[in-house]
Design a protein around this motif. Structure first.
Motif, PDB file in Angstrom:
ATOM      1  N   PHE A  47      68.939   8.100   8.165  1.00  0.00           N
ATOM      2  CA  PHE A  47      68.747   6.685   7.867  1.00  0.00           C
ATOM      3  C   PHE A  47      67.262   6.377   7.944  1.00  0.00           C
ATOM      4  O   PHE A  47      66.488   7.065   8.619  1.00  0.00           O
ATOM      5  CB  PHE A  47      69.531   5.806   8.851  1.00  0.00           C
ATOM      6  N   GLY A  48      66.862   5.324   7.240  1.00  0.00           N
ATOM      7  CA  GLY A  48      65.455   4.952   7.254  1.00  0.00           C
ATOM      8  C   GLY A  48      65.138   3.959   6.157  1.00  0.00           C
ATOM      9  O   GLY A  48      66.018   3.241   5.670  1.00  0.00           O
ATOM     10  N   ASN A  49      63.862   3.931   5.755  1.00  0.00           N
ATOM     11  CA  ASN A  49      63.428   2.964   4.756  1.00  0.00           C
ATOM     12  C   ASN A  49      62.506   3.625   3.746  1.00  0.00           C
ATOM     13  O   ASN A  49      61.958   4.708   3.982  1.00  0.00           O
ATOM     14  CB  ASN A  49      62.726   1.785   5.425  1.00  0.00           C
ATOM     15  N   THR A 257      52.228  12.877   0.730  1.00  0.00           N
ATOM     16  CA  THR A 257      52.203  13.849   1.822  1.00  0.00           C
ATOM     17  C   THR A 257      53.201  13.397   2.878  1.00  0.00           C
ATOM     18  O   THR A 257      53.305  12.200   3.170  1.00  0.00           O
ATOM     19  CB  THR A 257      50.795  13.969   2.437  1.00  0.00           C
ATOM     20  N   ASN A 258      53.931  14.329   3.421  1.00  0.00           N
ATOM     21  CA  ASN A 258      54.946  14.044   4.425  1.00  0.00           C
ATOM     22  C   ASN A 258      54.708  14.867   5.675  1.00  0.00           C
ATOM     23  O   ASN A 258      54.329  16.040   5.603  1.00  0.00           O
ATOM     24  CB  ASN A 258      56.345  14.358   3.888  1.00  0.00           C
ATOM     25  N   LEU A 259      54.935  14.246   6.817  1.00  0.00           N
ATOM     26  CA  LEU A 259      54.866  14.929   8.100  1.00  0.00           C
ATOM     27  C   LEU A 259      56.238  14.861   8.746  1.00  0.00           C
ATOM     28  O   LEU A 259      56.803  13.779   8.915  1.00  0.00           O
ATOM     29  CB  LEU A 259      53.824  14.270   9.001  1.00  0.00           C
ATOM     30  N   LEU A 260      56.784  16.027   9.099  1.00  0.00           N
ATOM     31  CA  LEU A 260      58.081  16.101   9.743  1.00  0.00           C
ATOM     32  C   LEU A 260      57.926  16.652  11.147  1.00  0.00           C
ATOM     33  O   LEU A 260      57.109  17.534  11.399  1.00  0.00           O
ATOM     34  CB  LEU A 260      59.030  17.014   8.959  1.00  0.00           C
ATOM     35  N   GLY A 289      56.440   5.892  -0.013  1.00  0.00           N
ATOM     36  CA  GLY A 289      57.165   7.071   0.453  1.00  0.00           C
ATOM     37  C   GLY A 289      58.335   6.654   1.310  1.00  0.00           C
ATOM     38  O   GLY A 289      58.719   5.479   1.355  1.00  0.00           O
ATOM     39  N   SER A 290      58.928   7.615   1.999  1.00  0.00           N
ATOM     40  CA  SER A 290      60.100   7.332   2.818  1.00  0.00           C
ATOM     41  C   SER A 290      59.839   7.697   4.268  1.00  0.00           C
ATOM     42  O   SER A 290      59.094   8.634   4.571  1.00  0.00           O
ATOM     43  CB  SER A 290      61.318   8.115   2.301  1.00  0.00           C
ATOM     44  N   ASN A 291      60.451   6.933   5.166  1.00  0.00           N
ATOM     45  CA  ASN A 291      60.403   7.185   6.599  1.00  0.00           C
ATOM     46  C   ASN A 291      61.842   7.234   7.096  1.00  0.00           C
ATOM     47  O   ASN A 291      62.548   6.220   7.060  1.00  0.00           O
ATOM     48  CB  ASN A 291      59.627   6.078   7.326  1.00  0.00           C
ATOM     49  N   THR A 292      62.268   8.414   7.532  1.00  0.00           N
ATOM     50  CA  THR A 292      63.674   8.582   7.878  1.00  0.00           C
ATOM     51  C   THR A 292      63.835   9.285   9.221  1.00  0.00           C
ATOM     52  O   THR A 292      62.949  10.002   9.687  1.00  0.00           O
ATOM     53  CB  THR A 292      64.414   9.406   6.801  1.00  0.00           C
ATOM     54  N   HIS A 293      65.007   9.065   9.805  1.00  0.00           N
ATOM     55  CA  HIS A 293      65.441   9.759  11.013  1.00  0.00           C
ATOM     56  C   HIS A 293      66.749  10.477  10.681  1.00  0.00           C
ATOM     57  O   HIS A 293      67.592   9.937   9.952  1.00  0.00           O
ATOM     58  CB  HIS A 293      65.684   8.778  12.157  1.00  0.00           C
ATOM     59  N   SER A 294      66.921  11.675  11.210  1.00  0.00           N
ATOM     60  CA  SER A 294      68.142  12.438  10.958  1.00  0.00           C
ATOM     61  C   SER A 294      68.669  13.031  12.262  1.00  0.00           C
ATOM     62  O   SER A 294      67.894  13.529  13.081  1.00  0.00           O
ATOM     63  CB  SER A 294      67.890  13.574   9.953  1.00  0.00           C
ATOM     64  N   ILE A 295      69.974  12.970  12.420  1.00  0.00           N
ATOM     65  CA  ILE A 295      70.667  13.621  13.526  1.00  0.00           C
ATOM     66  C   ILE A 295      71.606  14.657  12.922  1.00  0.00           C
ATOM     67  O   ILE A 295      72.406  14.346  12.033  1.00  0.00           O
ATOM     68  CB  ILE A 295      71.445  12.602  14.376  1.00  0.00           C
ATOM     69  N   ILE A 296      71.501  15.892  13.399  1.00  0.00           N
ATOM     70  CA  ILE A 296      72.205  17.007  12.773  1.00  0.00           C
ATOM     71  C   ILE A 296      73.018  17.748  13.827  1.00  0.00           C
ATOM     72  O   ILE A 296      72.509  18.072  14.906  1.00  0.00           O
ATOM     73  CB  ILE A 296      71.211  17.973  12.098  1.00  0.00           C
TER      74      ILE A 296
END
Length: 303
Positions: A47-49, A257-260, A289-296
């Motif tokens: 989820f994110g924006n 550019t994305n930072l994970l 760009g996108s800013n998201t959080h993920s739970i796996i």
């Protein structure tokens, strides 16, 4: 016209976000016994924006994605070296909502995503063998370094309709060569992996258009700690740049550019079953760009 531009940019941002998120994975160069097969199942909630160019007049755009994942891993003996094949098949449920020109807008999709097959080869390190052989190697070599190469293909097997602008599948092949280093010193490990994504053209894009995409360059690293034969954890970081796209030779000016960053923990619940829990954060370093959080969550079975 604004609505179409909004959807095109949203599609491109979603695709890029998913690409970066799928690439960060610790222990990908770890040796596995050649007489084994590993079947995995998992669930990821993201989820994110999404942040857009103000000219598009899209605001408060949120993403909500649930993904069920099936995977299969087969270690291989290739001469005197150790290799493996990984196959991954996702099924996605995607919802995004926001405001376009001040009016509420939303869209929902569900279906199979594009599958991926990856072949890797460890150029040195533990020779191919069974579990006992690997345990003996690590006992005799508590400090060791492995260099590996791999090649992955993302295949256009996902749900795709050329009359729809937003699809789960991308209708293009993604080729991804990789080079990696794994250094083990007793209960600690460090991994470094470099990747390049190459994209074939989508000649069946919405409106009888052709979509092209420039390569994405990504670098990821992982620090892994083994607390016991059953328990491990890792901290990860990844940086990616590139992926600018164009439709009918008109640039979308969407270089990003994305930072994970990620934290994972794994636990062996038996000799043949293991579970894994991970948290992943993806942040854009651009104004769009996108800013998201993920739970796996994942579970594996060795047979």
């Amino acid at each position: 016209m604004k609505s179409q531009k909004f959807l095109i940019n949203l599609l491109i941002l979603l695709v890029a976000a998913n690409l970066f998120a799928q690439d960060i994975e610790p222990r990908r160069w770890s040796a596995l016994p050649v007489n084994s097969n590993i079947l995995g199942a998992g669930y990821a909630y993201s989820f994110g924006n999404v942040e857009f160019d103000p000219l598009i007049e899209a605001k408060d755009v949120s993403i909500d994605v649930s993904t069920a994942i099936l995977s299969f891993v087969k270690p291989l003996r290739i001469g005197k070296k150790l290799g493996r094949i990984d196959i991954t098949v996702p099924y996605n449920f995607i919802m995004f909502e926001g405001r376009l020109s001040g009016n509420p807008a939303s869209l929902y999709r569900n279906g199979f995503g594009d599958s991926r097959i990856r072949f890797s080869l460890n150029l040195n390190g533990p020779p191919p063998g069974n579990m006992k052989d690997l345990m003996m190697y690590y006992k005799d070599n508590p400090v060791n370094t492995t260099f590996g190469v791999s090649f992955a293909l993302t295949l256009p097997t996902g749900q795709y309709f050329n009359e729809k602008l937003i699809n789960i599948g991308q209708n293009q092949i993604i080729l991804r060569p990789q080079f990696g280093i794994l250094h083990n010193w007793r209960s600690w490990s460090y991994e470094l992996t470099g990747s390049i994504y190459f994209f074939t053209n989508n000649h069946n894009f919405f409106g009888n258009s052709t979509k092209k995409q420039e390569p994405i360059f990504a670098l990821q690293s992982h620090l892994i700690k083994r607390f016991s034969p059953k328990l491990w954890s890792s901290l990860s970081v990844s940086y990616g740049i590139g992926g600018e796209s164009e439709v009918n030779n008109i640039s979308n000016a969407d270089l990003r550019t994305n930072l994970l960053s990620a934290a994972s923990v794994g636990y062996s619940i038996s000799a043949k079953q293991g579970i894994k829990l991970a948290y992943l954060n993806s942040t854009t370093l651009k104004d769009i760009g996108s800013n998201t959080h993920s739970i796996i969550f994942g579970i594996t079975h060795l047979f």
